[in-house]
Scaffold this motif. Structure first.
Motif, mmCIF file in Angstrom:
data_model
loop_
_atom_site.group_PDB
_atom_site.id
_atom_site.type_symbol
_atom_site.label_atom_id
_atom_site.label_comp_id
_atom_site.label_asym_id
_atom_site.label_seq_id
_atom_site.Cartn_x
_atom_site.Cartn_y
_atom_site.Cartn_z
ATOM 1 N N PHE A 1 1.246 4.364 -2.988
ATOM 2 C CA PHE A 1 1.156 5.806 -2.732
ATOM 3 C C PHE A 1 2.413 6.525 -3.195
ATOM 4 O O PHE A 1 2.352 7.482 -3.980
ATOM 5 N N LYS B 1 -4.522 9.705 2.395
ATOM 6 C CA LYS B 1 -3.719 9.480 1.187
ATOM 7 C C LYS B 1 -4.541 9.729 -0.075
ATOM 8 O O LYS B 1 -4.035 10.290 -1.056
ATOM 9 N N LEU B 2 -5.791 9.322 -0.040
ATOM 10 C CA LEU B 2 -6.666 9.563 -1.182
ATOM 11 C C LEU B 2 -6.825 11.054 -1.440
ATOM 12 O O LEU B 2 -6.746 11.518 -2.588
ATOM 13 N N LEU C 1 -8.008 7.516 3.826
ATOM 14 C CA LEU C 1 -8.689 8.731 3.379
ATOM 15 C C LEU C 1 -7.695 9.870 3.161
ATOM 16 O O LEU C 1 -7.773 10.592 2.164
ATOM 17 N N LEU D 1 -5.869 2.617 -0.061
ATOM 18 C CA LEU D 1 -5.545 3.973 0.360
ATOM 19 C C LEU D 1 -6.380 4.373 1.569
ATOM 20 O O LEU D 1 -7.576 4.112 1.612
ATOM 21 N N TRP E 1 -3.084 -0.738 -8.678
ATOM 22 C CA TRP E 1 -4.203 -0.841 -7.724
ATOM 23 C C TRP E 1 -4.881 -2.200 -7.842
ATOM 24 O O TRP E 1 -5.083 -2.900 -6.833
ATOM 25 N N LYS F 1 0.832 -1.212 0.000
ATOM 26 C CA LYS F 1 0.000 0.000 0.000
ATOM 27 C C LYS F 1 0.865 1.259 0.000
ATOM 28 O O LYS F 1 0.539 2.241 -0.669
#
Length: 529
Positions: free
Chosen positions: A404, A473-474, A471, A469, A438, A400
């Motif tokens: 990112f 990071k999104l 929140l 992700l 993803w 993950k």
């Protein structure tokens, strides 16, 4: 009792043979995946041959001419072009080997008196082809490292590495040989992963004699090999003699000619300044902006402040006194910060010199060098993004984090391609890579996998969804879209021809926040080892 012991021994040997057979079958299946994916990636690279070429294209053509036209004792003295040879000797020998094929393709490629910017179709095809062919080492290194892993995890690594937008942008458009060099790094890590510490150390020493900037991870290698391999004096001597032999093979001739000082001055041109022309998104980008903000605030408050000597939009190249308020940064301070940042992983490896811990420590070391290093190029993010792609197959949390940081890192490379015709290319490469990564991470880690007695991995029927992700990071990644839309559409509408540096500075500063966050996350991974 003897009968029972004999049955247990036979059963153990049988299971071991089944496991070895399963691993060989898994490695063979992985090799087929490598061949297929490498073939597709190569087709994409062929399509990029007509794309934009940076000055690095002429740099490497000139190095071909230097090594082909001059004797060895003139390689690091030549100044017939601004693009003097500033890579270690093994890379110079690599250029020398390529020059034979270049001469067969077009003798003018290796003509030292030709002048700058020779761009005939022959040289373009040769230069592009040399990078594509040298990527074979990247494919080999990735396969050798991943071959013992389950096939679905191998696919994750191969997709992340072979279709890396960063490698496409930097090597096959901008023009460099990072895939080739990273392939040597992956080979070194694969030998260490297999427990062959001596060969892994030798291969890493060879890498440093190709490109010295990989030396950021040298302390990690030193501590690991000292604790994991050098259990007695003979092993210590064997490793020491092997590494010294590699270094002497590279630098010995120049030591003989009395040119070692000249070579080192070429390799370490500290006078270039703290930051590159486009600020790499690291700690110093934030430091520069903070200094600029303090300067303007104090001036508005009526505080007399002497104006800084360097213009920040000029890249801070060639002038060490670039900060008006904050303390000036020297190469020594930068190096000290890198070593301090790296210290936790060195301590961990000293206490727990396990091969399972090495990969994330190497990635963390290169991240530390990127964050606090002197005159860091934005392209250096590949040094930690590619190792993290390998570490991603060992842990869903690292996978993950890789998703990112790779997205942030690859977006930060966009300014390298500034011509309109390449805009769609870099955008499509990043979007496709983000979507595929993803999906691959989701498919690789949402299923529960079990290892059977034969060593093969089978999928359970139970599946559990995991969030790729968080929140925050999104939201941050959505911010990348906002920064890009502003730079492409709204900046010109608001400022016309004013503040031309602002879109680049926004990319650098915004991405540096993501880079720092990822560095902290990697530090947490290291501390949990």
């Amino acid at each position: 009792m003897a009968f029972v012991a004999n049955e247990v021994c036979v059963s153990t040997m049988k299971r071991r043979k089944q496991h070895d057979f399963a691993m060989e079958k898994n490695a063979a299946a992985g090799l087929r995946e490598v061949v297929w994916m490498a073939g597709v990636a190569t087709c994409i690279k062929l399509l990029l041959i007509p794309a934009y070429r940076s000055t690095d294209f002429e740099v490497h053509r000139h190095w071909l001419a230097i090594t082909a036209s001059l004797p060895l004792n003139q390689w690091y003295l030549d100044e017939t072009s601004p693009w003097t040879l500033d890579y270690p000797p093994f890379f110079a020998w690599f250029e020398y080997a390529l020059s034979f094929f270049a001469c067969l393709t077009d003798p003018l490629i290796v003509n030292l008196t030709l002048g700058l910017n020779y761009e005939a179709p022959s040289v373009v095809l040769f230069q592009r082809g040399s990078v594509i062919c040298s990527d074979l080492l990247l494919f080999l290194g990735a396969w050798r490292f991943c071959r013992s892993h389950p096939l679905h995890l191998q696919r994750l690594a191969y997709l992340a590495i072979f279709f890396s937008p960063g490698l496409f942008i930097v090597d096959h458009i901008h023009f460099q040989y990072n895939g080739f060099l990273l392939g040597i790094l992956l080979l070194s890590l694969s030998y260490l992963k297999d427990g062959d510490d001596l060969v892994g150390g030798i291969v890493f020493a060879i890498l440093l004699c190709f490109k010295h900037l990989f030396a950021i991870a040298a302390p990690v290698y030193f501590v690991y090999l000292l604790r994991h391999y050098c259990h007695d004096l003979m092993k210590f001597l064997k490793l020491g003699v092997s590494v010294i032999s590699v270094v002497l093979a590279a630098f010995g001739p120049f030591l003989y000619y009395g040119q070692i000082g000249q070579v080192l001055r070429r390799l370490f041109p500290f006078g270039r300044g703290l930051c590159h022309a486009y600020w790499a998104p690291n700690f110093w980008a934030l430091y520069n902006v903070l200094d600029k903000m303090l300067f303007y605030v104090l001036r508005k408050l009526g505080v007399h402040v002497m104006k800084e000597k360097a213009v920040m939009t000029g890249g801070l190249v060639g002038d060490l006194k670039v900060h008006a308020i904050l303390p000036q940064i020297t190469p020594g301070i930068s190096m000290l910060l890198v070593l301090l940042a790296m210290f936790p992983c060195l301590v961990k490896l000293w206490k727990k010199p396990r091969k399972e811990n090495l990969l994330i420590c190497v990635a963390y070391a290169y991240t530390s060098g990127y964050i606090f290093g002197w005159h860091v190029h934005e392209k250096a993010s590949l040094h930690f993004v590619i190792p993290l792609a390998l570490a991603a197959i060992n842990s869903v949390e690292i996978a993950k984090e890789f998703f990112f940081i790779s997205t942030v890192s690859y977006y930060s490379l966009f300014p390298l391609l500034f011509e309109p015709r390449e805009y769609a290319v870099k955008l499509i490469l990043l979007i496709l890579h983000t979507i595929v990564t993803w999906l691959t991470i989701s498919l690789s880690f949402t299923s529960r996998w079990k290892n059977t007695k034969s060593g093969m991995f089978q999928e359970n029927s139970y599946k559990e969804e995991i969030p790729i992700l968080s929140l925050k990071k999104l939201v941050f990644l959505v911010g990348l879209v906002v920064v890009e839309v502003y730079g492409q559409l709204f900046h010109h509408l608001l400022f016309k021809e004013k503040l031309p540096f602002l879109p680049l500075m926004l990319i650098s500063v915004y991405c540096s926040i993501g880079m720092l966050y990822s560095w902290i996350k990697q530090l947490i991974f290291v501390m949990s080892l």
